[in-house]
Design a protein around this motif. Sequence first.
Motif, short mmCIF file in Angstrom:
data_model
loop_
_atom_site.label_atom_id
_atom_site.label_comp_id
_atom_site.label_asym_id
_atom_site.label_seq_id
_atom_site.Cartn_x
_atom_site.Cartn_y
_atom_site.Cartn_z
N TYR A 212 0.75 -1.22 -0.08
CA TYR A 212 -0.09 0.05 -0.08
C TYR A 212 0.78 1.17 0.21
N GLY A 213 2.01 1.18 -0.67
CA GLY A 213 2.79 2.48 -0.76
C GLY A 213 2.10 3.56 -1.53
N GLY A 214 2.28 4.77 -0.68
CA GLY A 214 1.46 5.88 -1.21
C GLY A 214 0.01 5.84 -0.57
N GLY A 215 -0.23 5.04 0.49
CA GLY A 215 -1.46 5.25 1.29
C GLY A 215 -2.66 5.16 0.16
N GLY A 216 -3.73 5.96 0.70
CA GLY A 216 -4.84 5.96 -0.11
C GLY A 216 -4.67 6.91 -1.48
N ASN A 217 -3.66 7.49 -1.54
CA ASN A 217 -3.35 8.13 -2.89
C ASN A 217 -2.46 7.25 -3.98
N GLY A 218 -2.14 6.26 -3.38
CA GLY A 218 -1.51 5.11 -4.12
C GLY A 218 -2.10 4.51 -5.05
N ALA A 219 -1.50 3.94 -6.16
CA ALA A 219 -2.35 3.24 -6.96
C ALA A 219 -3.29 2.06 -6.48
N ILE A 220 -2.73 1.28 -5.50
CA ILE A 220 -3.36 0.27 -4.89
C ILE A 220 -4.54 0.80 -4.12
N GLY A 221 -4.36 1.85 -3.40
CA GLY A 221 -5.37 2.51 -2.91
C GLY A 221 -6.64 3.01 -3.53
N ALA B 127 -5.97 -6.78 -3.77
CA ALA B 127 -4.83 -5.68 -3.73
C ALA B 127 -3.59 -6.36 -4.37
N LEU B 128 -3.32 -7.72 -4.25
CA LEU B 128 -2.13 -8.37 -4.88
C LEU B 128 -2.51 -8.24 -6.41
N TYR B 129 -3.69 -8.30 -6.77
CA TYR B 129 -4.07 -8.42 -8.36
C TYR B 129 -3.55 -7.15 -8.79
N ALA B 130 -4.04 -6.01 -8.03
CA ALA B 130 -3.77 -4.67 -8.35
C ALA B 130 -2.25 -4.31 -8.49
N LYS B 131 -1.65 -4.91 -7.47
CA LYS B 131 -0.18 -4.61 -7.59
C LYS B 131 0.39 -5.22 -8.58
N ARG B 132 -0.11 -6.33 -9.18
CA ARG B 132 0.66 -7.19 -10.21
C ARG B 132 0.37 -6.46 -11.50
N VAL B 133 -0.81 -5.77 -11.58
CA VAL B 133 -1.27 -4.91 -12.85
C VAL B 133 -0.51 -3.56 -13.06
N GLU B 134 -0.09 -3.11 -11.74
CA GLU B 134 0.73 -1.92 -11.68
C GLU B 134 2.09 -2.06 -12.14
N SER C 263 -9.50 4.15 1.99
CA SER C 263 -8.69 5.21 1.21
C SER C 263 -9.34 6.13 0.57
N GLY C 264 -10.45 6.15 0.92
CA GLY C 264 -11.60 7.11 -0.01
C GLY C 264 -12.50 6.50 -0.78
N GLU C 265 -13.35 7.69 -1.37
CA GLU C 265 -14.49 7.35 -2.50
C GLU C 265 -13.72 7.54 -3.67
N ALA C 266 -14.13 6.80 -4.69
CA ALA C 266 -13.76 6.80 -6.15
C ALA C 266 -15.05 6.25 -6.88
N THR C 267 -14.96 6.76 -8.38
CA THR C 267 -15.94 6.40 -9.07
C THR C 267 -15.70 4.83 -9.41
N PRO C 268 -16.73 4.02 -9.37
CA PRO C 268 -16.59 2.72 -9.37
C PRO C 268 -16.09 2.19 -10.85
N ARG C 269 -15.30 1.30 -10.89
CA ARG C 269 -14.62 0.65 -12.06
C ARG C 269 -14.59 -0.69 -12.24
N TYR C 270 -14.83 -1.12 -11.04
CA TYR C 270 -14.91 -2.68 -10.86
C TYR C 270 -16.17 -3.09 -9.86
N ARG C 271 -16.50 -4.36 -10.01
CA ARG C 271 -17.55 -4.78 -9.04
C ARG C 271 -17.10 -6.21 -8.34
#
Length: 167
Positions: free
Chosen positions: A24-33, A157-164, A63-71
């Motif tokens: 979770y590098g970067g916290g809520g502002n990081g790519a994973i967050g 989160a591990l999936y998101a890290k691999r994509v990143e 890490s906050g709210e965002a527009t949904p891209r995934y379900r």
Amino acid sequence: MIRAAILLGLSSALLGGCGMRPLYGGGGNGAIGQTLAAIEVAPIEGQQGWLVANALRDRLRASGEATPRYRLQIALDDQIIGLGARLNDTITRERRILRARYQLVDLATGGVLVDATAGSDAGIDVVGSEYATIAAEQSALERLSGIVADQIVARVALYAKRVEDAE
């Protein structure tokens, strides 16, 4: 005191060179967050579904709210199995098992990005008071809901890290 400071300095130097980076590098502002915040949880049937969905929302929105891209689509299997028996055939111990089959779906394409399972179980003592046994079963369900939610978020989160890392 000086010896502890030296050991701390040496261990910090060694860890810095190991190549490990925080997930979770970067916290809520990081790519994973940001990815986790962009996941909506589809409704899940039943009381256990409500508990798991709320636990997931708490963890994903940390890490906050965002527009949904995934379900996240989740199907639960909740079982209570009797284990021990007395001479009069009454149950003395139960095991509550909560399993989740989940899929992370890309809302833009409808493609399934992650298809996995998570689960845990808890032992319950069956006592003379029916109320106490029901309360223990409910407490076990609440704990298991949090454990399953943690497993799902960690896997996503591990999936998101691999994509990143691939980008």
